[in-house]
Design an enzyme around this catalytic site. Structure first.
Site, short mmCIF file in Angstrom:
data_model
loop_
_atom_site.label_atom_id
_atom_site.label_comp_id
_atom_site.label_asym_id
_atom_site.label_seq_id
_atom_site.Cartn_x
_atom_site.Cartn_y
_atom_site.Cartn_z
N ASN B 198 -26.54 -8.13 13.25
CA ASN B 198 -27.28 -7.41 11.98
C ASN B 198 -26.25 -6.68 11.05
O ASN B 198 -26.60 -6.00 10.23
CB ASN B 198 -28.29 -6.67 12.47
CG ASN B 198 -28.18 -5.45 13.39
OD1 ASN B 198 -26.88 -5.34 13.59
ND2 ASN B 198 -28.96 -4.89 13.74
N HIS B 199 -24.94 -6.73 11.13
CA HIS B 199 -24.14 -5.95 10.58
C HIS B 199 -23.69 -6.58 9.41
O HIS B 199 -23.73 -7.80 9.27
CB HIS B 199 -22.75 -5.61 11.38
CG HIS B 199 -22.96 -4.87 12.55
ND1 HIS B 199 -21.74 -4.59 13.45
CD2 HIS B 199 -23.96 -3.89 12.97
CE1 HIS B 199 -22.34 -3.93 14.44
NE2 HIS B 199 -23.58 -3.24 14.09
N PHE B 200 -23.36 -5.62 8.26
CA PHE B 200 -23.25 -6.25 6.89
C PHE B 200 -22.35 -5.46 5.99
O PHE B 200 -22.21 -4.18 6.26
CB PHE B 200 -24.51 -6.62 6.24
CG PHE B 200 -25.60 -5.65 6.04
CD1 PHE B 200 -25.19 -4.49 4.86
CD2 PHE B 200 -26.67 -5.15 6.70
CE1 PHE B 200 -25.99 -3.41 4.62
CE2 PHE B 200 -27.31 -4.07 6.72
CZ PHE B 200 -27.11 -3.08 5.63
N HIS B 324 -26.61 6.04 13.51
CA HIS B 324 -27.79 6.09 14.06
C HIS B 324 -28.00 5.66 15.60
O HIS B 324 -28.95 5.18 16.21
CB HIS B 324 -28.83 5.12 13.19
CG HIS B 324 -28.44 3.83 12.83
ND1 HIS B 324 -28.23 3.06 11.92
CD2 HIS B 324 -27.52 2.86 13.73
CE1 HIS B 324 -27.79 2.15 11.78
NE2 HIS B 324 -27.33 1.68 12.99
N GLY B 374 -32.33 -2.55 4.68
CA GLY B 374 -33.27 -3.34 4.87
C GLY B 374 -32.75 -4.65 5.48
O GLY B 374 -31.87 -4.63 6.53
N MET B 376 -30.89 -8.03 4.26
CA MET B 376 -30.65 -9.07 3.24
C MET B 376 -31.20 -9.26 2.12
O MET B 376 -30.75 -9.18 0.93
CB MET B 376 -30.34 -10.46 4.28
CG MET B 376 -29.36 -10.50 5.15
SD MET B 376 -28.63 -12.12 5.62
CE MET B 376 -29.90 -12.84 6.25
N HIS B 397 -34.15 4.39 11.03
CA HIS B 397 -32.88 4.00 10.80
C HIS B 397 -32.80 2.28 10.40
O HIS B 397 -31.40 2.02 9.55
CB HIS B 397 -31.95 3.75 12.14
CG HIS B 397 -32.05 2.41 12.84
ND1 HIS B 397 -33.26 2.03 13.38
CD2 HIS B 397 -31.00 1.77 13.40
CE1 HIS B 397 -33.04 0.83 13.92
NE2 HIS B 397 -31.79 0.62 13.99
N LYS B 473 -22.36 -10.95 5.11
CA LYS B 473 -22.91 -10.84 6.43
C LYS B 473 -21.89 -11.04 7.71
O LYS B 473 -21.13 -11.99 7.42
CB LYS B 473 -24.13 -11.72 6.49
CG LYS B 473 -24.78 -11.75 7.53
CD LYS B 473 -25.69 -10.52 7.32
CE LYS B 473 -26.82 -10.31 8.42
NZ LYS B 473 -27.50 -8.93 8.46
#
Lengths: 137, 474
Positions: B198-200, B324, B374, B376, B397, B473
């Site tokens: 989920n890193h971006f 977080h 959020g 994407m 977070h 992404k």
């Protein structure tokens, strides 16, 4: 090859369950599953190999130690292991693994960060051993 | 384990069994329905077993099932009363967090030059598994002790980047010898990289301002571009947590502690193992602060190259950087008296109130920026800390995951998700198209509702809403 394990649904992460005749094979299946979740292992040649041993106080600890060491070697050396053999005696595991570089290889699942102890199971069942492990992704 | 509505968006799980305190979840009725769909609420109750925990085991509006702690979990233990620190209350991605840069650029700039901006970001931001970090490996030892300060000294970023970073980018007490050689080996080539999952890195537009005065203090202006970065301590942090959990199991037995989930392994803060964990955690946190600092520097270089403008002329200034996933020793009032607490935030953001002495001078009057990303295709939020926060100065977070990865993949392919995002006007540069399916916007809760509930529950007030127009992404 995915019939060696089944996926445990988890909201944020990913888990697997597997059974085998022996503790060693159950750990080997779990190790295979860990890499199979990330890469298509059907096309990985055996270009590089490693071997290590580890000793633990319990089957659960042995499982986590083997998986953690494989993950460490994989990420440190950019290698995915597709063939993993585990031998076990008195909570001492001897592991041999072979695979190939991850460079230029597509992920099919998110990289696994670590092996969690959450709902961890590694225990004898009728006819063999079962393993359940949740990976942090 | 049935939580009951006890008012002000609070749901209480009464004490039972070995729970030392009740559980409290901050949620609206729709968010609580979603929280009950997995085992997150049980995990809130499990955390309530930790020795020394005070007031309640808490969960933020974006709560979902994690491992040990729920994601969105907050627990504070009284250090002088034998309170514990638990690596599971921090997680494997130690000091994972979010960094937001504001700019003077406008949507028009992006519409004119967006392709070039995204191409530069695509080429420059390393992501995916394994190595590929921007920064040379020989910076590692300095960074493990001095965090983002060491990256600044090596030529990355600006002085202001430290001023606007939680802890000023340095977690005191860290150093190379507190983490294993294996951790350094695993993370050594990853300094300045996003990772995956989920890193971006997102290019966003400031879409709506709720508090103009506060937004101005943060440097946010309606219609301007911002850059948000979400990542953590990569393999170094993951290995550090794994190493510490191995030590902590036997140590917990020596301290006579039992917990309902082995991932909640813990030791007293004032123990040899507790001090060692906090030092190792600080070391990994230093990696994470520096990692986001370096990525922000590289993002500025990407914009500079794309727009053929010097980086310092873009106004890409740091709004704030928040962690977080951390445990911190903080002073809070408990039962009318100030106490030193070990506050675990696992998927929760520190949210200091206006006037807090740890905030930078120029925003102390308005409170700490709280960054809530959020997913994407949906908005991200900038909130601010408020007085009388009921959760030890903590807030949400993120949107919070709703759907398992398998369920998300069954709903649509990565290609379909990409098409949907592009149809919505969002330029996407994925590390892997296939992995987009697992991170689709519908796999997450409604981030607008999470932000609304944060405000309604007195956790943090809404300052600005941002929407994505470009996504790199991991």
């Amino acid at each position: 090859m995915t019939n060696r394990y089944s996926i445990v649904s988890h909201t944020a992460d990913t888990g697997i369950e597997t059974t085998a005749d022996t503790l060693a094979d159950a750990i080997g299946n779990a190790a295979f599953a860990m890499f199979d979740l990330m890469y298509d292992l059907s096309s990985i040649p055996a270009e590089t190999a490693i071997a290590f041993t580890t000793v633990a106080a319990s089957p659960e600890d042995l499982l986590v130690d083997v998986l953690s060491e494989l993950l460490l070697r994989s990420e440190s050396d950019d290698v995915v292991f597709s063939a993993i053999a585990v031998r076990e005696s008195r909570m001492r595991a001897a592991v041999e693994a072979s695979g190939a570089t991850t460079v230029g290889r597509d992920l099919r699942g998110p990289p696994i960060k670590a092996i969690t102890y959450h709902e961890l199971r590694c225990e004898p069942v009728a006819g063999g051993w079962m393993v359940r492990v949740i990976f942090d992704v | 384990m049935e939580p009951s509505w006890t008012g002000d968006y609070e749901w209480t799980i009464p004490r039972s069994g070995g729970m030392r305190v009740p559980g409290v979840v901050f949620a609206s009725p729709p968010l609580m329905v979603q929280a009950r769909e997995d085992r997150a609420v049980d995990q809130v109750a499990n955390v309530a077993h930790l020795p020394g925990i005070v007031r309640a085991s808490l969960a933020m509006p974006d709560i979902h099932w994690g491992y040990g702690f729920p994601i969105g979990g907050v627990a504070a233990t009284d250090v002088e009363a034998g309170g514990v620190v638990s690596p599971g209350g921090v997680g494997f991605d130690i000091c994972c967090g979010v960094r937001l840069l504001a700019s003077h650029l406008t949507a028009t700039d992006f519409f004119r030059h967006g392709e070039r901006i995204m191409a530069e970001l695509d080429a420059r931001i390393p992501r995916g598994a394994g190595k590929g970090g921007i920064a040379p490996r020989d910076l590692l030892n300095g960074i493990l002790e001095h965090g983002a300060r060491s990256a600044l000294d090596a030529g990355f970023g600006t002085d202001r980047d430290l001023e606007r970073c939680e802890e000023r980018g340095v977690s005191v007490g860290g150093g190379r010898d507190w983490v294993s050689p294996e951790a350094r080996q695993r993370g050594g080539g990853q300094l300045g990289s996003l990772g995956a999952g989920n890193h971006f890195l997102e290019v966003q537009i400031v879409d709506r301002i709720f508090e103009p005065k506060t937004a101005a203090a943060f440097g946010l202006e309606s219609g301007t571009l911002a850059v948000m970065i979400h990542c953590g301590s990569r393999g170094l942090g993951h290995q550090t947590c794994q190493d510490q959990l191995k030590v902590m199991g036997p140590a917990m037995a020596r301290h006579g502690i039992a917990v309902p989930d082995r991932q909640l392994a813990c030791v007293p803060v004032r123990s040899r193992e507790g001090r060692a964990y906090l030092a190792a955690m600080a070391t990994a946190a230093n990696f994470a602060w520096a990692n986001r600092h370096i990525l922000a520097h590289e993002a500025r270089q990407a914009f500079s190259a794309a727009l053929r403008t010097p980086a310092d002329g873009l106004g890409l200034e740091l709004v704030f950087d928040v962690a977080h996933n951390l445990a911190k020793l903080e002073t809070h009032v408990v039962d009318g008296a100030p106490s030193v607490l070990c506050v675990h935030r696992k998927g929760a953001t520190r949210a200091f109130e206006p006037g807090h002495p740890d905030l930078p001078d120029d925003i102390r009057g308005v409170g700490q920026p709280v960054l809530v990303p959020g997913s994407m295709g949906t908005a991200s939020w900038v909130l601010r800390g408020v007085a009388d926060n009921p959760a030890f100065a903590s807030a949400a977070h993120g949107a919070g995951r709703l759907m398992s990865r398998g369920a998300a993949k069954r709903r649509a392919s990565g290609r379909d998700v990409r098409k949907d995002l592009e149809r919505a006007g969002i330029s996407i540069r994925p590390g892997s198209v296939r992995l987009l399916a697992e991170e689709a916007p519908y796999a997450y809760k409604d981030v607008d509702e999470v932000a609304r509930v944060c405000a309604a529950a007195g956790l943090a007030d809404r300052v600005a809403r941002l929407r994505p127009i470009g996504v790199v992404k991991g």
